[in-house]
Scaffold this motif. Sequence first.
Motif, PDB file in Angstrom:
ATOM      1  N   PRO A   1       9.861  -3.288  -6.171  1.00 54.69           N
ATOM      2  CA  PRO A   1       9.301  -3.225  -4.813  1.00 54.69           C
ATOM      3  C   PRO A   1       9.133  -4.611  -4.198  1.00 54.69           C
ATOM      4  CG  PRO A   1       8.077  -1.779  -6.275  1.00 54.69           C
ATOM      5  CD  PRO A   1       8.996  -2.577  -7.146  1.00 54.69           C
ATOM      6  N   GLU A   2       8.677  -5.569  -4.984  1.00 55.24           N
ATOM      7  CA  GLU A   2       8.496  -6.913  -4.446  1.00 55.24           C
ATOM      8  C   GLU A   2       9.840  -7.531  -4.064  1.00 55.24           C
ATOM      9  OE1 GLU A   2       7.259  -5.826  -7.245  1.00 55.24           O
ATOM     10  OE2 GLU A   2       5.119  -5.667  -6.814  1.00 55.24           O
ATOM     11  N   ARG A   3      10.851  -7.298  -4.877  1.00 55.56           N
ATOM     12  CA  ARG A   3      12.155  -7.883  -4.578  1.00 55.56           C
ATOM     13  C   ARG A   3      12.731  -7.314  -3.287  1.00 55.56           C
ATOM     14  NH1 ARG A   3      13.128  -8.906  -9.948  1.00 55.56           N
ATOM     15  NH2 ARG A   3      13.499  -6.725 -10.433  1.00 55.56           N
ATOM     16  N   VAL A   4      12.681  -5.981  -3.157  1.00 54.84           N
ATOM     17  CA  VAL A   4      13.223  -5.382  -1.934  1.00 54.84           C
ATOM     18  C   VAL A   4      12.395  -5.832  -0.732  1.00 54.84           C
ATOM     19  CG1 VAL A   4      13.830  -3.239  -0.779  1.00 54.84           C
ATOM     20  CG2 VAL A   4      14.006  -3.398  -3.249  1.00 54.84           C
ATOM     21  N   ARG A   5      11.085  -5.862  -0.904  1.00 55.68           N
ATOM     22  CA  ARG A   5      10.204  -6.291   0.185  1.00 55.68           C
ATOM     23  C   ARG A   5      10.585  -7.674   0.686  1.00 55.68           C
ATOM     24  NH1 ARG A   5       4.447  -7.746  -1.839  1.00 55.68           N
ATOM     25  NH2 ARG A   5       5.583  -9.668  -2.261  1.00 55.68           N
ATOM     26  N   GLU A   6      10.717  -8.618  -0.230  1.00 58.96           N
ATOM     27  CA  GLU A   6      11.037  -9.980   0.194  1.00 58.96           C
ATOM     28  C   GLU A   6      12.434 -10.065   0.783  1.00 58.96           C
ATOM     29  OE1 GLU A   6       8.818 -12.305   0.588  1.00 58.96           O
ATOM     30  OE2 GLU A   6       7.503 -10.685  -0.041  1.00 58.96           O
ATOM     31  N   ALA A   7      13.362  -9.274   0.226  1.00 59.05           N
ATOM     32  CA  ALA A   7      14.721  -9.286   0.776  1.00 59.05           C
ATOM     33  C   ALA A   7      14.717  -8.817   2.217  1.00 59.05           C
ATOM     34  CB  ALA A   7      15.637  -8.399  -0.079  1.00 59.05           C
ATOM     35  N   ILE A   8      14.047  -7.710   2.465  1.00 59.92           N
ATOM     36  CA  ILE A   8      14.012  -7.167   3.822  1.00 59.92           C
ATOM     37  C   ILE A   8      13.284  -8.117   4.765  1.00 59.92           C
ATOM     38  CG2 ILE A   8      13.009  -5.333   5.227  1.00 59.92           C
ATOM     39  CD1 ILE A   8      15.448  -4.371   3.908  1.00 59.92           C
ATOM     40  N   PHE A   9      12.125  -8.593   4.345  1.00 56.55           N
ATOM     41  CA  PHE A   9      11.350  -9.448   5.237  1.00 56.55           C
ATOM     42  C   PHE A   9      12.088 -10.755   5.520  1.00 56.55           C
ATOM     43  CE2 PHE A   9       6.974  -7.464   4.115  1.00 56.55           C
ATOM     44  CZ  PHE A   9       7.393  -6.311   4.736  1.00 56.55           C
ATOM     45  N   ALA A  10      12.738 -11.310   4.494  1.00 57.60           N
ATOM     46  CA  ALA A  10      13.453 -12.561   4.712  1.00 57.60           C
ATOM     47  C   ALA A  10      14.529 -12.388   5.774  1.00 57.60           C
ATOM     48  CB  ALA A  10      14.081 -13.041   3.402  1.00 57.60           C
ATOM     49  N   ALA A  11      15.135 -11.188   5.824  1.00 53.39           N
ATOM     50  CA  ALA A  11      16.221 -10.978   6.773  1.00 53.39           C
ATOM     51  C   ALA A  11      15.695 -10.635   8.160  1.00 53.39           C
ATOM     52  CB  ALA A  11      17.135  -9.858   6.279  1.00 53.39           C
TER      53      ALA A  11
ATOM     54  N   ARG B   1       0.832  -1.204   0.000  1.00 48.78           N
ATOM     55  CA  ARG B   1       0.000   0.000   0.000  1.00 48.78           C
ATOM     56  C   ARG B   1       0.864   1.250   0.000  1.00 48.78           C
ATOM     57  NH1 ARG B   1      -4.095  -2.676   3.056  1.00 48.78           N
ATOM     58  NH2 ARG B   1      -2.941  -2.321   4.969  1.00 48.78           N
ATOM     59  N   HIS B   2       2.000   1.204   0.723  1.00 49.77           N
ATOM     60  CA  HIS B   2       2.899   2.357   0.753  1.00 49.77           C
ATOM     61  C   HIS B   2       3.417   2.653  -0.655  1.00 49.77           C
ATOM     62  CE1 HIS B   2       5.909   4.951   2.892  1.00 49.77           C
ATOM     63  NE2 HIS B   2       6.490   4.838   1.719  1.00 49.77           N
ATOM     64  N   VAL B   3       3.932   1.636  -1.307  1.00 47.62           N
ATOM     65  CA  VAL B   3       4.472   1.831  -2.657  1.00 47.62           C
ATOM     66  C   VAL B   3       3.369   2.301  -3.600  1.00 47.62           C
ATOM     67  CG1 VAL B   3       5.542   0.693  -4.630  1.00 47.62           C
ATOM     68  CG2 VAL B   3       6.298   0.138  -2.312  1.00 47.62           C
ATOM     69  N   GLU B   4       2.215   1.684  -3.490  1.00 49.14           N
ATOM     70  CA  GLU B   4       1.114   2.041  -4.384  1.00 49.14           C
ATOM     71  C   GLU B   4       0.697   3.499  -4.183  1.00 49.14           C
ATOM     72  OE1 GLU B   4      -2.464  -0.012  -3.646  1.00 49.14           O
ATOM     73  OE2 GLU B   4      -3.497   0.815  -5.398  1.00 49.14           O
ATOM     74  N   PHE B   5       0.659   3.924  -2.914  1.00 42.75           N
ATOM     75  CA  PHE B   5       0.304   5.321  -2.656  1.00 42.75           C
ATOM     76  C   PHE B   5       1.301   6.261  -3.327  1.00 42.75           C
ATOM     77  CE2 PHE B   5       0.544   9.309  -0.391  1.00 42.75           C
ATOM     78  CZ  PHE B   5      -0.778   9.665  -0.236  1.00 42.75           C
TER      79      PHE B   5
ATOM     80  N   TYR C   1       3.701  12.333  -2.564  1.00 45.46           N
ATOM     81  CA  TYR C   1       4.752  11.510  -1.960  1.00 45.46           C
ATOM     82  C   TYR C   1       6.072  12.264  -1.866  1.00 45.46           C
ATOM     83  CZ  TYR C   1       7.170   7.308  -0.523  1.00 45.46           C
ATOM     84  OH  TYR C   1       7.884   6.397   0.208  1.00 45.46           O
ATOM     85  N   ARG C   2       6.407  13.005  -2.915  1.00 45.94           N
ATOM     86  CA  ARG C   2       7.663  13.761  -2.873  1.00 45.94           C
ATOM     87  C   ARG C   2       7.620  14.818  -1.782  1.00 45.94           C
ATOM     88  NH1 ARG C   2       9.363  12.404  -8.588  1.00 45.94           N
ATOM     89  NH2 ARG C   2       7.383  13.035  -9.447  1.00 45.94           N
TER      90      ARG C   2
ATOM     91  N   ALA D   1      13.972   1.191   3.723  1.00 51.75           N
ATOM     92  CA  ALA D   1      13.995   0.421   2.480  1.00 51.75           C
ATOM     93  C   ALA D   1      12.757   0.719   1.640  1.00 51.75           C
ATOM     94  CB  ALA D   1      14.092  -1.074   2.790  1.00 51.75           C
ATOM     95  N   CYS D   2      11.624   0.838   2.289  1.00 58.48           N
ATOM     96  CA  CYS D   2      10.371   1.051   1.549  1.00 58.48           C
ATOM     97  C   CYS D   2      10.343   2.440   0.921  1.00 58.48           C
ATOM     98  CB  CYS D   2       9.187   0.845   2.493  1.00 58.48           C
ATOM     99  SG  CYS D   2       7.599   0.736   1.653  1.00 58.48           S
ATOM    100  N   VAL D   3      10.742   3.450   1.675  1.00 61.16           N
ATOM    101  CA  VAL D   3      10.763   4.810   1.138  1.00 61.16           C
ATOM    102  C   VAL D   3      11.786   4.915   0.007  1.00 61.16           C
ATOM    103  CG1 VAL D   3      11.342   7.203   1.653  1.00 61.16           C
ATOM    104  CG2 VAL D   3       9.934   5.890   3.252  1.00 61.16           C
ATOM    105  N   GLY D   4      12.960   4.334   0.221  1.00 58.32           N
ATOM    106  CA  GLY D   4      13.977   4.362  -0.819  1.00 58.32           C
ATOM    107  C   GLY D   4      13.492   3.706  -2.097  1.00 58.32           C
ATOM    108  N   THR D   5      12.839   2.572  -1.955  1.00 63.28           N
ATOM    109  CA  THR D   5      12.312   1.876  -3.127  1.00 63.28           C
ATOM    110  C   THR D   5      11.268   2.717  -3.842  1.00 63.28           C
ATOM    111  OG1 THR D   5      12.675  -0.250  -2.030  1.00 63.28           O
ATOM    112  CG2 THR D   5      11.166  -0.218  -3.902  1.00 63.28           C
ATOM    113  N   THR D   6      10.356   3.295  -3.075  1.00 61.93           N
ATOM    114  CA  THR D   6       9.282   4.084  -3.693  1.00 61.93           C
ATOM    115  C   THR D   6       9.857   5.307  -4.403  1.00 61.93           C
ATOM    116  OG1 THR D   6       7.836   3.360  -1.900  1.00 61.93           O
ATOM    117  CG2 THR D   6       7.069   5.164  -3.284  1.00 61.93           C
ATOM    118  N   LEU D   7      10.821   5.977  -3.777  1.00 64.69           N
ATOM    119  CA  LEU D   7      11.427   7.143  -4.425  1.00 64.69           C
ATOM    120  C   LEU D   7      12.121   6.732  -5.714  1.00 64.69           C
ATOM    121  CD1 LEU D   7      12.877   9.166  -1.395  1.00 64.69           C
ATOM    122  CD2 LEU D   7      10.974   9.792  -2.889  1.00 64.69           C
ATOM    123  N   MET D   8      12.748   5.578  -5.698  1.00 65.21           N
ATOM    124  CA  MET D   8      13.424   5.114  -6.908  1.00 65.21           C
ATOM    125  C   MET D   8      12.411   4.804  -7.996  1.00 65.21           C
ATOM    126  SD  MET D   8      16.637   2.846  -7.312  1.00 65.21           S
ATOM    127  CE  MET D   8      17.261   4.402  -6.646  1.00 65.21           C
TER     128      MET D   8
END
Lengths: 205, 205
Positions: free
Chosen positions: B144-154, B62-66, B74-75, B123-130
């Motif tokens: 976004p999905e890749r970063v999300r899974e990377a962060i959550f997995a860790a 939802r964050h990324v989508e917003f 967002y900016r 990580a989420c803000v950085g991804t969304t800004l990118m």
Amino acid sequence: MSVRDVCQAAGVTAPTLYHHFGDKQGLLEAVAEQGFKRYLATKQGNGPSADPLADLRAGWDRHVEFGLTHPAFYRLMYGPTGSRPHAAEQQGLQILHAMLVRLAEQGRLSMTPDEAVPVIHAACVGTTLMMLANPDSPAHRGLPERVREAIFAAIITHQHSDDDPATTLSTQAGTLLATLAGQHDLDLSPGERLLLTELLSRWIR
Amino acid sequence: MSVRDVCQAAGVTAPTLYHHFGDKQGLLEAVAEQGFKRYLATKQGNGPSADPLADLRAGWDRHVEFGLTHPAFYRLMYGPTGSRPHAAEQQGLQILHAMLVRLAEQGRLSMTPDEAVPVIHAACVGTTLMMLANPDSPAHRGLPERVREAIFAAIITHQHSDDDPATTLSTQAGTLLATLAGQHDLDLSPGERLLLTELLSRWIR
DNA sequence: CCCGCGATGTAACATCGATATATGGCAACT
DNA sequence: AGTTGCCATATATCGATGTTACATCGCGGG
């Protein structure tokens, strides 16, 4: 920041500035470009070492450190300005890409370098911007290291790094084959399934 | 954006605006605050479900989508403006914190919620800004999905027992794809290589 | 010698953010 | 009802800012 102040500090008058940079935005982009060059200079000294993962960690730490040391530069460079990718930035991303290719060649990367580059970049920039927004917050103590390890742990395969590539390929192919054997409702035609099994089996030893 | 244009569009004159918002920066901060409220409204509907990890994933998405839906908002909200934490933003972070507490109570968190909050947020803000800086870049497909899974997995402790098969397949296929990308002298014809890549990619998500 | 061109200075324009002051209207209190 | 006080808005304007038309300078090549 006003154009007049900049001109006075530089000892020139306005038309000189406009002659060289077009407009205020052009001046700021030139400053950002200069920031990227300085940032690249901090990376240039250290060539690739024996361990690409160590290089990756050092690259992450240098990025964060540059941001904390030069906050104004960093905000210009990575802030959401809407301006377009600077040449020097692309060059930095290529260095990151090269490190990841070396890792992939050792079979230690769990995604392609092309995919991993924006993952690392997004997380690193986000972390640095967050540190910049509130450097002294106790909640942010150790944040860059935590995000770094989280991202790297998810991107790097944790298996036998000293195996030769052929062995890595063999075990990965074997693992996938085993998983495939247990799945019956995949989106595969019989021919595709057979072909995939044949190709994967070619590396098993 | 000029104060005059804003006033004309609003059908009022300058002193009215200054009476309510103090100055231009105050107006922008009020708009940002409004953005945070709208963002929170998208989270409010969905209460906590049975699985905190699913809630966490939904919150990330939802964050990324917003951000992608309301780029200007967002900016303003997360761009490096130097302005200080909005109340509504803190409220959003508390929701995130509560999800993490639930995970910690189940013994599924590998760090304290206080430490995990800024990790996920950065990580989420950085991804969304990118994504915002270059939404259509093919390199950012699935980022976004890749970063999300990377962060959550860790951040999440791994209990392989109840992983769903599709996820297992996806990670294994991804790992093998990455290894393949680094190998150039395999016993594969170009067609075989392309076909294998296509089949494996089918499971990546 | 002078010719041309890039770099710089002079002066000014249009617009911007911000404000001093005045006016209208409304609610509360006497 | 009349007065008072206050909030919101409008008029008119100020100083500063980004930008540019035009003139000037300096210097290397025909």
